[in-house]
Design a protein around this motif. Structure first.
Motif, short mmCIF file in Angstrom:
data_model
loop_
_atom_site.label_atom_id
_atom_site.label_comp_id
_atom_site.label_asym_id
_atom_site.label_seq_id
_atom_site.Cartn_x
_atom_site.Cartn_y
_atom_site.Cartn_z
N TYR A 35 28.27 69.36 47.44
CA TYR A 35 27.04 69.56 48.20
C TYR A 35 26.50 68.20 48.63
O TYR A 35 27.00 67.17 48.19
CB TYR A 35 25.99 70.34 47.40
CG TYR A 35 25.77 69.92 45.97
CD1 TYR A 35 25.19 68.70 45.66
CD2 TYR A 35 26.13 70.76 44.92
CE1 TYR A 35 24.98 68.33 44.34
CE2 TYR A 35 25.92 70.39 43.60
CZ TYR A 35 25.35 69.18 43.32
OH TYR A 35 25.14 68.80 42.02
N CYS A 36 25.48 68.23 49.49
CA CYS A 36 24.88 66.98 49.94
C CYS A 36 24.11 66.36 48.76
O CYS A 36 23.26 67.02 48.18
CB CYS A 36 23.93 67.26 51.11
SG CYS A 36 22.90 65.84 51.54
N PRO A 37 24.42 65.14 48.38
CA PRO A 37 23.77 64.55 47.20
C PRO A 37 22.27 64.32 47.41
O PRO A 37 21.52 64.19 46.45
CB PRO A 37 24.49 63.21 47.02
CG PRO A 37 25.12 62.91 48.33
CD PRO A 37 25.40 64.23 49.00
N ARG A 38 21.84 64.33 48.65
CA ARG A 38 20.42 64.09 48.92
C ARG A 38 19.63 65.41 48.87
O ARG A 38 18.71 65.56 48.10
CB ARG A 38 20.28 63.42 50.29
CG ARG A 38 18.89 63.09 50.70
CD ARG A 38 18.44 61.77 50.12
NE ARG A 38 17.01 61.67 50.13
CZ ARG A 38 16.32 60.83 50.87
NH1 ARG A 38 16.94 59.98 51.64
NH2 ARG A 38 15.00 60.81 50.82
N CYS A 39 20.02 66.37 49.70
CA CYS A 39 19.19 67.58 49.83
C CYS A 39 19.79 68.80 49.14
O CYS A 39 19.14 69.83 49.07
CB CYS A 39 18.93 67.89 51.30
SG CYS A 39 20.37 68.58 52.16
N GLY A 40 21.03 68.69 48.66
CA GLY A 40 21.63 69.79 47.92
C GLY A 40 22.27 70.88 48.78
O GLY A 40 22.68 71.92 48.26
N LEU A 54 26.71 63.06 52.38
CA LEU A 54 25.45 63.35 53.04
C LEU A 54 25.67 64.35 54.17
O LEU A 54 26.65 64.23 54.93
CB LEU A 54 24.84 62.07 53.62
CG LEU A 54 24.19 61.10 52.62
CD1 LEU A 54 23.73 59.85 53.32
CD2 LEU A 54 23.02 61.75 51.87
N CYS A 55 24.78 65.32 54.30
CA CYS A 55 24.91 66.31 55.37
C CYS A 55 24.36 65.70 56.67
O CYS A 55 23.71 64.66 56.65
CB CYS A 55 24.17 67.59 55.01
SG CYS A 55 22.38 67.46 55.06
N ARG A 56 24.64 66.40 57.77
CA ARG A 56 24.23 65.88 59.07
C ARG A 56 22.72 65.70 59.15
O ARG A 56 22.22 64.68 59.62
CB ARG A 56 24.71 66.86 60.15
CG ARG A 56 24.69 66.26 61.53
CD ARG A 56 25.56 67.03 62.48
NE ARG A 56 25.28 68.46 62.44
CZ ARG A 56 25.96 69.37 63.10
NH1 ARG A 56 26.99 69.02 63.84
NH2 ARG A 56 25.65 70.64 63.05
N GLU A 57 22.01 66.69 58.64
CA GLU A 57 20.55 66.66 58.69
C GLU A 57 19.99 65.42 57.99
O GLU A 57 19.10 64.75 58.49
CB GLU A 57 20.02 67.94 58.01
CG GLU A 57 18.55 68.24 58.21
CD GLU A 57 18.22 68.58 59.66
OE1 GLU A 57 17.07 68.32 60.03
OE2 GLU A 57 19.08 69.10 60.39
N CYS A 58 20.55 65.12 56.81
CA CYS A 58 20.04 63.97 56.04
C CYS A 58 20.42 62.65 56.70
O CYS A 58 19.72 61.65 56.51
CB CYS A 58 20.56 64.01 54.61
SG CYS A 58 19.75 65.28 53.62
N LEU A 59 21.51 62.63 57.45
CA LEU A 59 21.89 61.41 58.16
C LEU A 59 20.97 61.16 59.35
O LEU A 59 20.58 60.03 59.63
CB LEU A 59 23.34 61.49 58.64
CG LEU A 59 24.42 61.29 57.57
CD1 LEU A 59 25.79 61.66 58.12
CD2 LEU A 59 24.42 59.85 57.05
#
Ligand code: ZN
Ligand code: ZN
Length: 243
Positions: free
Chosen positions: A49-54, A65-70
């Motif tokens: 999963y994305c380590p930032r937002c899960g 990191l997912c696209r949104e968090c980038l």
């Protein structure tokens, strides 16, 4: 969400029908709330999963990191959720949200210890996303507080449902896109006593993470009030596979 008579009858029959599956009504042991077949359909979020937002990243080889968090970094520090929000988990969330059936969630956590929570680390305070006082009077309880008490049972004394408040009534966000949600919630939350949260590490708790607008707006208010770190736990996470 409006519950019709049928929903009410189903709800009552479930409440008074121990020994039947919460989802499909197949017979189950009296100490169980649902059957093994239905259990397999409950989608729990696991790595990757994305380590930032899960955000779950099924089919990927590792966490990234997912696209949104980038593109648009969330305001909160870390976000984690327990379940992918779909058929079965929606029933579970609604059982907690509209029918106050914490027992269902308790069984889920007993059977599957909540891995994502351990990523969030320690916290000085656990703060449920608040309802507006008029909504709270209408419903009689705050589902995020129920979730906080069950998921963070061992840290109950740190739960604070009073310091973060929803100062104005907002519209239901169902059907709204991210921009409309942001507009709807802009400035809706405030911290009543900043001395309670100044320098504190906080876990913010909500039922469902859809676009993240609600938890971001709460995190914004908490940081403005002086919080040192705001992590987010939601019971479920809306996930749409992008092409
Ligand atoms: Zn079943
Ligand atoms: Zn992300």
């Amino acid at each position: 969400m409006i519950w019709g008579l049928d929903d009410l009858l189903v709800s009552i029959s479930r409440l008074f029908a121990p020994g039947t599956c919460f989802f499909c009504r197949a017979p189950v042991a009296t100490d169980q709330n649902w059957c093994d077949d239905c259990d397999r359909d409950i989608k729990r979020i696991k790595s990757p999963y994305c380590p930032r937002c899960g955000l779950p990243l099924p089919g990927e080889r590792e966490n990234h990191l997912c696209r949104e968090c980038l593109v648009d970094k969330p305001i909160f520090n870390l976000g984690r959720s327990l379940l992918v929000y779909e058929k079965k988990s929606r029933d579970l969330v609604q059982a907690v949200k509209y029918r106050h059936q914490g027992v269902i969630l308790r069984q889920l956590l007993n059977k599957y210890p909540c891995d994502p929570v351990s990523d969030l680390g320690e916290a000085d305070l656990i703060i449920p996303v608040p309802l507006h006082s008029s909504r709270l009077r209408q419903r009689g309880y705050n589902q995020s507080l129920i979730i906080s008490r069950i998921v963070f049972n061992s840290r109950k004394t740190r739960i604070d449902p009073y310091t973060l408040v929803r100062k104005r009534r907002t519209m239901s966000q169902t059907g709204m896109n991210g921009i409309e949600r942001r507009r709807n919630l802009k400035g809706a939350f405030m911290v009543k006593k900043t001395e309670k949260i100044a320098g504190k590490k906080i876990i913010l708790v909500d039922d469902v993470f859809t676009t993240g607008t609600t938890v971001n707006e709460c995190a914004r208010a908490l940081y403005k009030g002086g919080a040192a770190m705001v992590n987010v736990f939601t019971l479920a996470r809306v996930y749409k596979r992008t092409p």
